[in-house]
Motif scaffolding. Structure first.
Motif, PDB file in Angstrom:
ATOM      1  N   ILE A  30      57.297  14.178  82.854  1.00  0.00           N
ATOM      2  CA  ILE A  30      57.156  15.585  82.712  1.00  0.00           C
ATOM      3  C   ILE A  30      56.457  16.240  82.909  1.00  0.00           C
ATOM      4  O   ILE A  30      55.044  16.275  83.231  1.00  0.00           O
ATOM      5  N   VAL A  31      56.075  18.341  82.302  1.00  0.00           N
ATOM      6  CA  VAL A  31      55.857  18.782  82.536  1.00  0.00           C
ATOM      7  C   VAL A  31      54.899  19.713  82.003  1.00  0.00           C
ATOM      8  O   VAL A  31      55.480  20.292  80.801  1.00  0.00           O
ATOM      9  N   TRP A  32      53.940  19.646  81.684  1.00  0.00           N
ATOM     10  CA  TRP A  32      53.146  20.012  80.481  1.00  0.00           C
ATOM     11  C   TRP A  32      52.677  21.171  80.081  1.00  0.00           C
ATOM     12  O   TRP A  32      52.492  22.529  81.594  1.00  0.00           O
ATOM     13  N   GLY A  33      53.401  22.023  79.454  1.00  0.00           N
ATOM     14  CA  GLY A  33      52.471  23.556  79.188  1.00  0.00           C
ATOM     15  C   GLY A  33      51.156  24.051  78.080  1.00  0.00           C
ATOM     16  O   GLY A  33      51.236  22.878  77.256  1.00  0.00           O
ATOM     17  N   GLY A  86      41.275  27.345  68.611  1.00  0.00           N
ATOM     18  CA  GLY A  86      41.135  28.111  69.384  1.00  0.00           C
ATOM     19  C   GLY A  86      40.439  27.999  71.070  1.00  0.00           C
ATOM     20  O   GLY A  86      40.841  28.895  71.708  1.00  0.00           O
ATOM     21  N   ASP A  87      40.797  26.658  71.085  1.00  0.00           N
ATOM     22  CA  ASP A  87      40.774  25.716  72.169  1.00  0.00           C
ATOM     23  C   ASP A  87      41.476  26.136  73.106  1.00  0.00           C
ATOM     24  O   ASP A  87      42.998  25.495  72.298  1.00  0.00           O
ATOM     25  N   TYR A  88      41.278  26.399  74.131  1.00  0.00           N
ATOM     26  CA  TYR A  88      42.620  26.119  75.375  1.00  0.00           C
ATOM     27  C   TYR A  88      43.094  24.556  75.940  1.00  0.00           C
ATOM     28  O   TYR A  88      42.510  24.164  76.375  1.00  0.00           O
ATOM     29  N   GLN A  89      44.061  24.235  75.472  1.00  0.00           N
ATOM     30  CA  GLN A  89      44.939  22.821  75.947  1.00  0.00           C
ATOM     31  C   GLN A  89      45.672  22.965  76.982  1.00  0.00           C
ATOM     32  O   GLN A  89      46.341  23.896  77.148  1.00  0.00           O
ATOM     33  N   SER A  90      45.648  22.207  78.237  1.00  0.00           N
ATOM     34  CA  SER A  90      46.510  22.094  79.438  1.00  0.00           C
ATOM     35  C   SER A  90      47.648  21.669  79.020  1.00  0.00           C
ATOM     36  O   SER A  90      48.929  22.001  79.347  1.00  0.00           O
ATOM     37  N   ARG A  91      47.763  20.777  78.591  1.00  0.00           N
ATOM     38  CA  ARG A  91      48.740  19.746  77.799  1.00  0.00           C
ATOM     39  C   ARG A  91      48.892  19.666  77.002  1.00  0.00           C
ATOM     40  O   ARG A  91      48.917  19.640  75.334  1.00  0.00           O
TER      41      ARG A  91
END
Length: 683
Positions: free
Chosen positions: A450-453, A460-465
Motif C-alpha cells: 500500500i502506498v499512502w498519500g 487541520g493537522d497533516y497526516q502522512s497516512r
C-alpha cells in the motif's frame, strides 16, 4: 297349537327357517355339509394353529376351539358380529336368532346424503345403511342426498412369506449375520447391497524448477535445457477410497388406504327431487363413484449399514515422446517439454470419485447402484471409478486399468470389496484457459503493498497516512511469460492489471469501482532479487499502480445514477458523468487485483486487450456473443486481496456522494411509489 307369524310392519333380519333337529331325519345332506365346512376351515387355519403350538405348546384350548368349530360351524365374517343357532322352545319351527342385536351404523355425517346403487349388494340386511328420516329436508321435498355410511374397510392384506409358520427374526441373505428388524420383515420380497459414493481430491501445481537457472541454460544449450525438464519425475498420486455399503430390502406393511384401483368404488347419487303438483320425483340423478377404504399391502423400503469397501487408486501422468519435442521444430514449445507441464501460477484440481451406475434389472426398478440377490441372482452392478480434472490447462486422454482382473467379482458392489485401479493421463495439446495470477506482495508483506498519500484531517493537522494513493505488486513470472510470448507469438507480452475496490457493509462486500492498468504501469527500477537466481537474470518485476493520475484515478470516481448516466452518454464522455468519491473515514476496504497476459496464445483475451478483433466490434455487441471475452474468464480467477482501514479523522469526500446516493435510491423508489398511488386510486 301355537303358531308364529311375522308382522308386515316390522323389518327383521334375514331369517332362514329350519326344522328341529329332533324331527329331521339324519340324511347325508344334513351332516355332510358341516363336515366339509369344518375340514376347509381347519386347513385354512392350519398355519395359524401350528404357529400357536410352536409359540405356546401349553395352550391346549386351541384343540378345544377346533372341536367346537367342527361341532357348531359358524360362517362368520371378520367385519360382522358373530352369531350362533340356538334351539327355540316349543313345538314350532326353529329360526336363526342372532346372539347380538343387528349392527346399527353410527349417525350419518351431514355431508353424506346419498343412496347406494351398486350392481351387487354391498351390505347384509343388518348392515344396510339408514336413510334420512321423514322429517329431514330430503323427505320434505327440499333438495338433498340420501345419507349413506361408507362401507367398512375390507382386509386385502396377504401373507407372502416363504415360511408362513415362522414368525421370528429374519436373517439377511445379502448381508450375512445381519438380522432384519422384526417390524420391517413382513413379506420381504428381495434384498440387495447398495454401495455409496466416495471422492478424494487434491491440487496439482507446477513442478519445482529454478526458472532463472533454466532460462540461462536455454540460452547456451537448448537441448540440455529440454533434457533437464525431461529428467524431472512425472507427477504421480495415490490413495485409498473408503465407501459405505448398505443393505436395502423391500417389505410390505398392512395399512389402511383409500384407493379406487385396489379397494374398489361405490356409487353415491343425489336425492330425487319431487317436482310438479302431484309431488312426483324426477328421474334424473347425478351419481359419482367414490373410492373405498381397505387394508392393503403397501411397499416399504428398509436400509441398514452392512460394511465398508476399499478402492486403492493410482494416478500417473505420461510424458510425450521425445522426438515430438525436438528444439527448433515448428510448434514445439521447449518450456512444455513433457506435454503435461504447468506454467508458473497455474494449477489443476484433480479428484477421483466412485459411484455405482444402475444397469440391467436395477434400471427397471428405477433404483441406482443396487445389487439384487433375490432368486439367487449373481452380482451384476459394477463400481465405476472416475478421474476428473477441473479447469484443465491441456487436453487429456485418461485410461483406466483394473489391476485385479483375476478376481471373479472385481470392481463389483459386494460385501467387504477390495479393488485396485490405476489411471494413466496422456496429453494431447495445450488449450485455452483463464490466465494465472502471478502477482504477489513485495517481500511477502501486505502492508508494503500500500502506498499512502498525505492529507489534512478534520482538525487541520497533516497526516502522512491519509489515504491509499497507489499499490505496489510483484510479478513473480514476468520473464518466463515474456520468453514464451516471443517464442510463440513473436511479440513480447505485457500484463493488463485490473483493480477492483470493494467496501465492507453489513450485507457483505460491495463493489465500489474498477480501474485497469495497461500503459500506465510504472516499472520500478530496483526489482527484488530472486532466491537462487543468477546475478544477470531477474525473473520477477515490481509494478507501481498510481491512483492519483491517469487511468488509476478512476478508482476514486463513481458514475452518476443510471437514470442520468445513460441518456447523458449521448452527449458527454464517461469521465464527465462521474464524481469524486473518496474513502469514508474509519472504514474497511479491499483492493482485489487480477491480471491478464496479452499476446499469450494459451489464455482468453478480453476485448480491452484486442479491440480490433472482429467479435469485439459494435456489430458483435463488443464481445457479447463470445464467452471467452468475458472478464470472468479472461482475467485470473484468483485475486490478490489487499485490505486497508482508513484513518478515522481524515474526510476527503464532498457533498456529492451523499446527494447522488440519495438520487440513486430515489430512481427505484419513485416508480414503486407511483404504481402504489395508481393502484390505490383505482380502488
Amino acid at each position: 297349537m301355537l303358531t308364529t307369524t311375522a308382522s308386515p310392519t316390522i323389518s327383521q333380519p334375514e331369517i332362514a327357517t329350519s326344522a328341529n333337529s329332533s324331527e329331521v331325519p339324519a340324511s347325508p345332506a344334513n351332516w355332510l355339509s358341516p363336515v366339509l365346512d369344518c375340514a376347509y376351515g381347519t386347513v385354512s387355519a392350519l398355519h395359524k394353529i401350528t404357529r400357536k403350538i410352536v409359540s405356546a405348546p401349553a395352550q391346549t384350548f386351541i384343540f378345544l376351539a377346533l372341536a367346537n368349530r367342527c361341532i357348531a360351524p359358524v360362517n362368520a365374517s371378520p367385519h360382522s358380529p358373530s352369531s350362533v343357532t340356538p334351539a327355540t322352545m316349543g313345538l314350532g319351527p326353529s329360526v336363526n336368532v342372532p346372539s347380538a342385536p343387528p349392527y346399527i351404523p353410527p349417525p350419518p355425517e351431514p355431508g353424506w346424503m346419498a343412496t347406494l346403487t351398486s350392481g351387487r349388494p354391498a351390505y347384509r340386511d343388518h348392515e344396510r345403511p339408514r336413510t334420512a328420516n321423514r322429517g329431514s329436508p330430503a323427505r320434505n321435498g327440499r333438495p338433498g342426498m340420501d345419507r349413506v355410511t361408507p362401507p367398512r374397510p375390507e382386509n386385502r392384506c396377504v401373507e407372502k412369506n416363504l415360511f408362513p409358520f415362522y414368525s421370528g427374526p429374519r436373517i439377511s441373505l445379502a448381508c450375512p449375520g445381519k438380522i432384519l428388524p422384526l417390524d420391517q420383515s413382513r413379506n420381504v420380497r428381495h434384498e440387495y447391497l447398495q454401495c455409496g459414493s466416495a471422492e478424494s481430491s487434491w491440487t496439482r501445481y507446477p513442478d519445482p524448477l529454478d526458472e532463472a537457472a533454466w532460462h540461462a541454460l536455454k540460452k547456451t544449450d537448448p537441448d540440455q535445457a529440454v533434457q533437464w525438464l525431461r529428467d524431472l519425475p512425472a507427477p504421480e498420486y495415490g490413495g485409498i477410497l473408503d465407501y459405505p455399503i448398505d443393505l436395502i430390502w423391500k417389505w410390505e406393511d398392512c395399512r389402511l388406504i383409500k384407493d379406487s384401483a385396489i379397494c374398489g368404488t361405490y356409487r353415491v347419487c343425489d336425492q330425487q327431487t319431487p317436482t310438479g303438483q302431484n309431488r312426483r320425483q324426477s328421474d334424473t340423478r347425478n351419481c359419482r363413484d367414490v373410492a373405498r377404504s381397505c387394508y392393503a399391502d403397501v411397499a416399504q423400503e428398509g436400509r441398514s449399514p452392512c460394511g465398508m469397501g476399499k478402492l486403492v487408486y493410482n494416478v500417473k501422468f505420461v510424458k510425450k515422446d521425445s522426438p515430438e519435442l525436438s528444439p527448433g521444430r515448428p510448434g514445439v514449445i521447449t518450456r512444455l517439454a513433457n506435454g503435461y507441464d504447468l506454467l508458473p501460477g497455474e494449477k489443476e484440481q484433480l479428484s477421483v470419485s466412485l459411484f455405482c451406475p444402475a444397469t440391467g434389472y436395477d434400471l427397471i426398478r428405477g433404483e441406482e447402484g443396487q445389487l439384487s440377490v433375490s432368486n439367487l441372482r449373481s452380482p451384476s452392478v459394477r463400481l465405476k471409478p472416475t478421474l476428473n480434472i477441473n479447469d484443465p490447462k491441456n487436453a487429456y486422454q485418461i485410461h483406466t486399468r483394473n489391476n485385479n482382473l483375476w478376481q471373479p467379482a472385481s470392481l463389483q458392489c459386494r460385501l467387504n470389496g477390495f479393488d485396485n485401479v490405476s489411471f494413466e493421463v496422456l496429453t494431447d495439446r495445450r488449450i485455452l484457459s483463464s490466465p494465472p495470477n502471478t502477482l504477489w506482495f513485495p517481500d511477502g508483506d501486505m502492508s508494503s503493498a500500500i502506498v499512502w498519500g498525505g492529507a489534512f484531517d478534520l482538525n487541520g493537522d497533516y497526516q502522512s497516512r491519509g489515504y491509499p494513493c497507489g499499490l505496489i505488486v510483484e510479478d513473480t513470472a514476468s520473464y518466463t511469460f515474456k520468453d514464451l510470448s516471443l517464442s510463440t507469438m513473436s511479440a513480447e507480452t505485457s500484463p493488463l492489471i485490473r483493480v477492483q475496490l470493494y467496501q465492507s457493509t453489513w450485507l457483505g462486500e460491495r463493489l465500489k469501482s474498477t480501474t485497469y492498468f495497461d500503459e500506465h504501469i510504472q516499472l520500478l527500477v530496483d526489482p527484488a532479487p530472486d532466491s537462487g537466481a543468477s546475478d544477470t537474470l531477474r525473473t520477477s518485476t515490481r509494478y507501481q499502480l498510481s491512483f492519483d493520475y491517469g487511468a488509476g484515478a478512476a478508482i476514486y470516481r463513481t458514475y452518476l445514477p443510471g437514470l442520468i448516466y445513460y441518456p447523458g452518454r449521448l452527449l458527454f464522455s464517461p469521465d464527465a458523468l462521474s464524481f469524486e468519491d473518496y474513502l469514508a473515514p474509519d472504514s474497511r476496504y479491499t483492493f482485489k487485483v487480477t491480471m491478464n497476459l496479452k499476446n499469450m496464445p494459451f489464455y482468453f483475451q478480453p476485448c480491452a486487450s484486442e479491440p480490433a478483433a472482429p467479435d469485439c466490434q459494435w456489430y458483435a455487441l463488443w464481445g457479447l456473443f463470445s464467452p471467452g471475452r468475458y472478464e470472468s474468464r479472461s482475467f485470473s480467477l484468483k485475486s490478490l486481496d489487499i485490505t486497508v482501514t482508513t484513518p478515522p479523522q481524515v474526510e476527503l469526500r464532498s457533498w456529492q456522494p451523499t446527494f447522488w446516493e440519495f438520487v440513486r435510491y430515489a430512481q427505484f423508489v419513485a416508480p414503486l411509489y407511483g404504481a402504489c398511488k395508481v393502484v390505490m386510486a383505482g380502488h
